[in-house]
Design a protein around this motif. Sequence first.
Motif, mmCIF file in Angstrom:
data_model
loop_
_atom_site.group_PDB
_atom_site.id
_atom_site.type_symbol
_atom_site.label_atom_id
_atom_site.label_comp_id
_atom_site.label_asym_id
_atom_site.label_seq_id
_atom_site.Cartn_x
_atom_site.Cartn_y
_atom_site.Cartn_z
ATOM 1 N N GLU A 58 0.827 -1.209 0.000
ATOM 2 C CA GLU A 58 0.000 0.000 0.000
ATOM 3 C C GLU A 58 0.860 1.257 0.000
ATOM 4 O OE1 GLU A 58 -1.003 -2.065 3.432
ATOM 5 O OE2 GLU A 58 -0.744 -3.278 1.642
ATOM 6 N N GLY A 107 -7.396 0.785 2.774
ATOM 7 C CA GLY A 107 -6.263 -0.129 2.708
ATOM 8 C C GLY A 107 -6.471 -1.360 3.566
ATOM 9 N N ARG A 148 -6.751 -5.218 2.162
ATOM 10 C CA ARG A 148 -5.892 -6.296 2.649
ATOM 11 C C ARG A 148 -6.743 -7.469 3.153
ATOM 12 N NH1 ARG A 148 -1.684 -4.589 7.115
ATOM 13 N NH2 ARG A 148 -1.046 -3.311 5.346
#
Length: 455
Positions: free
Chosen positions: A99, A397, A401
Amino acid sequence: MRETLRRLVNFVRRMAGGSDKSMPSALMGGQWTGTGFVDAYKRNRNPTPNELLAELKGTAWSCVSINAAVCANFPPHLYVSTARGQARPKCLTKALSPEVERRLRAAPHLARHTKAADAIEEVVEHPLLTLLRQVNPVHNAFDLWELTQTYLEVHGRAFWYLSLNPALGVPDEIWILPSQNVTPRRKPDSRNLIDYYEYRTGASDQRFRPDEVIFFRYPDPRDPYTGGLSPLRACYEQVALLSDYAAMKKAVYENQAIPSALLTPEEVIGEEERDRLETQWNQRFRKGGAGRVVVAESNMKLQILSHSLGDLAQLAEMGTTKDDVMNAFHIPVSYFTRETNLANLQAADHQHKSLAIAPRLTRRDEKLNEQLLPLYDPTGRLFLASEDPVPLNQEMGFREREIDMKYGIVTINEVRGERGLPPVPWGDVPWIPATLWPTTAPRGEGTGAAGGDER
């Protein structure tokens, strides 16, 4: 012949990376030809830097301290880029999470550092990091970032004096120069933008070379080269109005302006008796004495002069003025009101981080990469970049994930490695729900966790 030679010299200079830093003659001198007054009645002139500092109180100070503290809470990180054919960096580094690397590569102001890079790593040990942690004997890193942003919010300009090591050519210390005492100067008939920085305190002054000073500033359309238009200057009239209102109310409370009551005896009294009654009345009821009982010696008429409806109208006007001040600093109104909830505060935090903090961090990082990093690395491989302050981006983010791990895009050990955790024996194979299988596979031949069967 001379013209051809001049063009050839300029071409070689451009190919070598050099540039003529002299400015066009049309841009010399002041660029602002408008009025120098604050108000439309041309009674009050533009405030001086010291007058701006004098108004740093109340709502203005709250806005300045919020922006400065939040910016200081996101210090820049040092990164190094490595292109194909370049040697590995000699400094100690660590790998980036996917990221962070995607964010650095997507940042437009970092394109010159990341566009041709095959690898980007974070530097964990470097003399520059040591300098930014140990700024000088007085200030630490948080002080440096907070004071820098405070001067930008107040004056629109901030100055770092770099105490350069004569042997190494890199700074040993960084000193914040109070911006109200610093003036960029240009010598008469000079083609340079700035010949020196003048630091004046009282009758004494000192000159600093341009290579000794890092000049941070906000954009100023009146002087786009050496000026800086601060948020405090942009709302100076509103801030001064709040100060005048507070001073007026304080004067009323101290009985130094319009009296709150008029006490009229039924009979004519002498001057001494009048003064005695006034003194006795003030001793009983001033400064917290309201609400006491008084027994009059003779018939008197009491007339209340306070205007409650007028006070309410003034309070409403002051509320609008405070909103104007907060808008100038890009502070959400939800930060200063009781009528809010968690959802509104979260939305306000996102608005503040995206519209106020993120551009300020970008401006700060670009200036450091432009003037400070070349002292340590003229090749341009090193660069500074702050974290993404916007909470929504961090939440996206985390969700990304989670989805990548849930559907087998990444393994558990890859996620553990990003967090700095050791691998586990069962974490090298993607784990996916047992109810999922390829659309071409017969039903029942599922690809369960680690290739397990369904039961």
